[in-house]
Design an enzyme around this catalytic site. Structure first.
Site, short mmCIF file in Angstrom:
data_model
loop_
_atom_site.label_atom_id
_atom_site.label_comp_id
_atom_site.label_asym_id
_atom_site.label_seq_id
_atom_site.Cartn_x
_atom_site.Cartn_y
_atom_site.Cartn_z
N ASP A 65 -42.37 16.54 -12.25
CA ASP A 65 -42.57 15.23 -11.60
C ASP A 65 -41.25 14.56 -11.23
OD1 ASP A 65 -45.33 15.01 -11.38
OD2 ASP A 65 -45.60 14.07 -13.34
N ARG A 90 -42.52 13.36 -19.11
CA ARG A 90 -41.54 12.91 -18.11
C ARG A 90 -40.30 12.26 -18.75
NH1 ARG A 90 -43.58 9.98 -12.82
NH2 ARG A 90 -41.50 10.73 -12.29
N ARG A 136 -48.88 1.81 -17.00
CA ARG A 136 -47.62 2.46 -17.32
C ARG A 136 -46.60 1.47 -17.89
NH1 ARG A 136 -47.05 7.53 -14.75
NH2 ARG A 136 -49.09 8.50 -14.74
N HIS A 165 -49.93 2.70 -10.71
CA HIS A 165 -48.60 2.11 -10.50
C HIS A 165 -48.73 1.04 -9.42
CE1 HIS A 165 -45.81 5.70 -11.79
NE2 HIS A 165 -45.72 4.73 -12.68
N CYS A 263 -43.20 7.13 -3.72
CA CYS A 263 -42.89 7.71 -5.04
C CYS A 263 -41.67 8.63 -4.97
CB CYS A 263 -44.06 8.54 -5.55
SG CYS A 263 -45.58 7.63 -5.77
N1 ARG Z 1 -47.41 12.58 -11.51
C1 ARG Z 1 -46.59 11.41 -11.52
C2 ARG Z 1 -46.99 10.50 -12.67
O1 ARG Z 1 -48.16 10.37 -12.92
C3 ARG Z 1 -46.69 10.69 -10.22
C4 ARG Z 1 -45.76 9.53 -10.11
C5 ARG Z 1 -45.86 8.84 -8.80
N2 ARG Z 1 -44.81 7.92 -8.63
C6 ARG Z 1 -44.98 6.65 -8.22
N3 ARG Z 1 -43.93 5.95 -7.95
N4 ARG Z 1 -46.17 6.11 -8.13
O2 ARG Z 1 -46.16 9.92 -13.33
#
Ligand code: ARG
Length: 270
Positions: A65, A90, A136, A165, A263
Site C-alpha cells: 500500500d 502499513r 482511521r 478516509h 491517494c
Molecule cells: N489500501 C489502503 C488502505 O486501506 C488504501 C489507502 C487509500 N489512501 C487514501 N488516501 N484514501 O489503507
C-alpha cells in the site's frame, strides 16, 4: 486559475491486495501489478503534462500500500507532520517517508503520537485543515495537527465504511481563493458534520452516489484541472459547469485497494 504544485508519489512496484483493511479490498480477487504500474505512470505523466513537479520515493518490498503516498504526511508551509497507521500492515511506511523528508531537506518533521493517516484524513482548504475521523485517524490527531502545523482544524465525522478516509468523501477544487471551493458526498458524513460543511461551504459541488462509489471524490485539483477517475461522469459534469477542466484517468487497478488519484498523491506545500 491553475497554480503549479509539487507532489510526492511512490510507484506501485510491489502493489497487490494481500490483506483487507477496508471494504474495497478482497485478497481472493486477482490484481495486476503491471497494470497498476501502467495506470500510476499515466497519472504521474498527467501531472507533469499539467506542469506540476513530481517527486518519487523508492517503493519498499512487502509494503503493497506504499503507493498511497497521501497517507504518509501532511505538509503545510514546509512543516511536516508524518503519519502513524492504524493497521499494523502499513505501520512501516511511516518511517520510510520520514527519512525521505529529512533527505529532501525538510527541517521541521514531527511524527504523530496518535493514529494519523495524513492527507487520507486531512484536507487543507488554504486556511483551515479539515480533519476526518471515524475509521482511521484518531480525533486526538486533530488537535495534534493543530499544534504541530499551527493551523485551525475542523473535525468531521465519517460514518460509511466504504468512505473510510476523508479523501474519498471530499476534495478541494480551489484552495487558493478567499472563498475556497470544495466538492463532497454528504452521505459519507454524520448529520452534524454535514451541517458544518453546509455552513462552511454553502456553494459546494455535491457529489451523488455514483460519483462516490467509483471513488470519484478522490480527485486532485490545481485550481483549474481536476484529475479524477474516468467513471465519475456526473461529478465531472458538475466540475466543468463551475469552470474547471476535468482530466479523466483510469485508476481501476488501484481502486481494488480502495484508492484513487488523490491517494497516490501527497502535496508538498512550501
Ligand atoms: N489500501 C489502503 C488502505 O486501506 C488504501 C489507502 C487509500 N489512501 C487514501 N488516501 N484514501 O489503507
Amino acid at each position: 486559475m491553475p497554480t503549479t504544485r509539487r507532489y510526492l508519489m511512490c510507484p506501485p512496484t510491489y502493489f497487490t491486495v494481500e490483506y483487507a483493511i477496508n471494504p474495497w479490498m478482497d485478497p481472493t480477487q486477482p490484481t495486476s501489478t503491471s497494470l497498476a504500474v501502467e495506470q500510476w505512470t499515466a497519472l504521474k505523466e498527467t501531472y507533469e503534462r499539467l506542469g506540476h513537479e513530481v517527486h518519487v520515493i523508492d517503493p519498499v518490498a512487502g509494503l503493497p500500500d506504499m503507493v498511497f503516498s497521501a497517507n504518509s504526511g501532511t505538509v503545510i508551509d514546509g512543516r511536516v507532520l508524518g503519519s502513524r497507521f492504524r493497521a499494523e500492515q502499513r505501520a512501516a511506511e511511516a518511517d520510510h517517508f520520514r527519512r525521505w523528508f529529512l533527505g529532501a531537506g525538510y527541517k521541521s518533521v514531527v511524527m504523530p503520537t496518535a493514529v494519523n493517516e495524513a492527507e487520507g484524513d486531512f484536507t487543507w482548504t488554504g486556511s483551515l485543515l479539515l480533519a476526518g475521523t471515524g475509521f482511521r485517524t484518531d480525533p486526538h490527531a486533530h488537535s495534534e495537527a493543530q499544534e504541530v502545523l499551527g493551523v485551525p482544524v475542523v473535525s468531521l465525522q465519517l460514518v460509511d465504511p466504504r468512505f473510510y478516509h476523508l479523501d474519498v468523501a471530499l476534495f478541494m477544487l480551489d484552495d487558493q481563493s478567499s472563498s475556497p471551493l470544495v466538492a463532497y458526498y454528504p452521505e459519507a458524513f454524520s448529520p452534524g458534520s454535514q451541517q458544518v460543511l453546509r455552513r462552511l461551504f454553502p456553494d459546494a459541488v455535491i457529489a451523488n452516489d455514483d460519483d462516490a462509489v467509483c471513488l470519484g471524490l478522490n480527485a486532485v485539483s490545481d485550481g483549474k484541472h481536476v484529475v479524477m477517475p474516468v467513471e465519475a461522469v456526473h461529478l465531472a459534469e458538475q466540475v466543468a459547469r463551475r469552470g474547471f477542466e476535468p482530466v479523466l484517468v483510469d485508476i481501476s487497478e488501484l481502486r481494488k485497494s480502495g484508492g484513487g488519484p488523490k491517494c497516490c498523491t501527497m502535496e508538498l506545500r512550501g
